[in-house]
Design a protein around this motif. Structure first.
Motif: not given
Length: 235
Positions: A43, A45, A181, A195, A209, A211, A214, A216-218, A221, A224
């Motif tokens: 991820g 960010y 995104e 997702e 990815v 986004s 954060i 969502q990335l956790k 993914c 990060l």
């Protein structure tokens, strides 16, 4: 070897005004260094305006005119910043960028899924069709559209269009997928569907990815990577 390796990457916008040393630039990204191992979901960010989308475009040689990248970008062994355009076109079939807003062509659902395949893969039409149908199944869209494959893709919901754009990428059987995104324009239910699709790709594809979410990335993914605001320079 990593699928993606970035070292000291900067992206800057050329100044419209000529400076004394002709190096007037406005920094947009970097310097940034990170790696994406094969098969992992990473991820990317950072705050708005930090250059996350610009970073994805730089990875496959799609920066617009007026932007310059410096440093090292290696994607699937290709030295992106020092490669000829024909090699970059081939790379973009192996490392596919899926933009934030899903682009739908004036064609049916199956025609949209086939769009990339028709341009880069030489195979009988029935084989291409089979790959497109498998890609629709891979993103969980097949059961929803199998009885209307020739219907205009524009009639799909926003969430379905986003999954169709991902299916179009997957039909190429890429090694790397770059997602900008992927759920920002979706309602909660549609975002959950996308997702779920991305979760199903873990271990099978290399994903990078971007986004603003954060949490969502956790969920999605393996690790990060933060992007920081670019370092200002006088050049």
């Amino acid at each position: 070897m990593n699928a993606i390796a970035i070292r000291d990457l900067t992206v800057s916008k050329r100044s419209p005004k000529r400076t004394k040393d002709n190096k007037g630039r406005h920094p947009l990204v970097g310097p940034a260094s990170f790696a994406v191992p094969h098969g992992e979901v990473i991820g990317l960010y950072g705050p708005s305006g930090v250059g996350k989308s610009t970073m994805l475009r730089a990875l496959v040689g799609l920066l617009p005119d007026g932007l310059d990248a410096e440093g090292v970008i290696r994607v699937l062994g290709v030295d992106v910043l020092r490669q000829r355009p024909s090699a970059l076109a081939e790379l973009r079939t192996r490392a596919v960028l899926v933009p934030q807003i899903a682009v739908m062509f004036p064609d049916g659902i199956i025609g949209n899924t086939l769009f990339g395949l028709r341009h880069v893969v030489r195979a009988p039409a029935n084989q291409l069709r089979k790959r497109a149908e498998e890609a629709l199944a891979e993103v969980g869209l097949w059961d929803e559209v199998r009885d209307r494959l020739n219907a205009p893709a524009a009639e799909l919901s926003v969430g379905q269009r986003q999954r169709l754009a991902l299916a179009r990428a997957l039909a190429l059987d890429p090694e790397v997928i770059l997602l900008d995104e992927p759920t920002s324009a979706l309602d909660e239910a549609s975002a959950a569907e996308v997702e779920e699709t991305l979760q199903s790709l873990r271990g099978h594809r290399t994903l990078l990815v971007v986004s603003h979410d954060i949490e969502q990335l956790k969920r999605l993914c393996d690790s990060l990577v933060p992007l920081h605001r670019p370092t200002s320079t006088s050049n």
